[in-house]
Design a protein around this motif. Structure first.
Motif, PDB file in Angstrom:
ATOM      1  N   ALA A  47       0.872  -1.296   0.022  1.00  0.00           N
ATOM      2  CA  ALA A  47       0.077   0.170   0.054  1.00  0.00           C
ATOM      3  C   ALA A  47       0.858   1.501  -0.038  1.00  0.00           C
ATOM      4  O   ALA A  47       0.490   2.253  -0.553  1.00  0.00           O
ATOM      5  N   LYS A  48       2.068   1.331   0.660  1.00  0.00           N
ATOM      6  CA  LYS A  48       2.824   2.528   0.882  1.00  0.00           C
ATOM      7  C   LYS A  48       4.314   2.231   0.544  1.00  0.00           C
ATOM      8  O   LYS A  48       5.079   2.079   1.446  1.00  0.00           O
ATOM      9  N   PRO A  49       4.793   2.038  -0.667  1.00  0.00           N
ATOM     10  CA  PRO A  49       6.066   1.704  -0.972  1.00  0.00           C
ATOM     11  C   PRO A  49       6.941   2.805  -0.717  1.00  0.00           C
ATOM     12  O   PRO A  49       6.636   4.090  -0.938  1.00  0.00           O
ATOM     13  N   ASP A  50       8.137   2.651  -0.168  1.00  0.00           N
ATOM     14  CA  ASP A  50       8.780   3.736   0.566  1.00  0.00           C
ATOM     15  C   ASP A  50      10.210   3.375   1.203  1.00  0.00           C
ATOM     16  O   ASP A  50      10.409   2.077   1.134  1.00  0.00           O
ATOM     17  N   LYS A  51      10.879   4.375   1.434  1.00  0.00           N
ATOM     18  CA  LYS A  51      12.147   3.836   2.524  1.00  0.00           C
ATOM     19  C   LYS A  51      11.505   3.898   4.072  1.00  0.00           C
ATOM     20  O   LYS A  51      10.723   5.052   4.491  1.00  0.00           O
ATOM     21  N   TYR A  52      11.930   2.796   4.933  1.00  0.00           N
ATOM     22  CA  TYR A  52      11.644   2.937   6.217  1.00  0.00           C
ATOM     23  C   TYR A  52      12.884   2.676   7.227  1.00  0.00           C
ATOM     24  O   TYR A  52      13.879   1.950   6.629  1.00  0.00           O
ATOM     25  N   GLU A  53      12.851   3.242   8.223  1.00  0.00           N
ATOM     26  CA  GLU A  53      13.646   2.886   9.220  1.00  0.00           C
ATOM     27  C   GLU A  53      13.727   1.541   9.640  1.00  0.00           C
ATOM     28  O   GLU A  53      12.709   0.915   9.741  1.00  0.00           O
ATOM     29  N   LEU A  54      14.984   0.923   9.649  1.00  0.00           N
ATOM     30  CA  LEU A  54      15.018  -0.355  10.199  1.00  0.00           C
ATOM     31  C   LEU A  54      15.614  -0.579  11.535  1.00  0.00           C
ATOM     32  O   LEU A  54      16.618  -0.089  11.786  1.00  0.00           O
ATOM     33  N   LEU A  55      14.843  -1.157  12.300  1.00  0.00           N
ATOM     34  CA  LEU A  55      15.036  -1.358  13.832  1.00  0.00           C
ATOM     35  C   LEU A  55      15.752  -2.646  13.895  1.00  0.00           C
ATOM     36  O   LEU A  55      15.537  -3.459  13.207  1.00  0.00           O
TER      37      LEU A  55
END
Length: 115
Positions: A15-23
């Motif tokens: 639904a929301k392709p993007d760059k995400y922070e990886l914890l």
């Protein structure tokens, strides 16, 4: 100012392709959840992780039954195939003597080399 130490990208059938922070310790399943989950048109068999180590890029195919177990690392790119080709995003990798190397989304029908 918030600085993101590690990140991953997710593209394709979410639904929301993007760059995400990886914890620490996050799995592919966790990032898919952050990206709003699978679209109905997402491929239901596997996905591909693009990983770069020591300048060498490799593609790892992951069965959807393994998404809880597969641990991501900084700069991984999750590519989820989409059955609806109109929603499929093509990418180009640009490197060399430029300011911002990396993967860029392209549309073969309208994107030029100058873009």
């Amino acid at each position: 100012m918030l600085l993101i130490k590690n990140s991953v990208e997710i593209w394709g059938g979410v639904a929301k392709p993007d760059k995400y922070e990886l914890l620490n310790g996050e799995s592919v399943e966790d990032i898919i959840y952050l990206a709003g989950g699978f679209l109905k048109s997402a491929s239901d068999d596997s996905l591909i992780i693009t990983r770069t180590n020591d300048g060498i890029r490799k593609h790892i195919q992951i069965d959807l039954n393994q998404i809880k177990l597969f641990k991501l690392i900084n700069k991984d790119i999750i590519n989820i195939k989409d059955k609806n080709r109109e929603l499929f995003t093509e990418t180009a990798f640009i490197s060399g003597e430029i300011k911002f190397s990396g993967f860029y989304n392209i549309d073969n029908s309208i994107t030029s080399i100058n873009d």
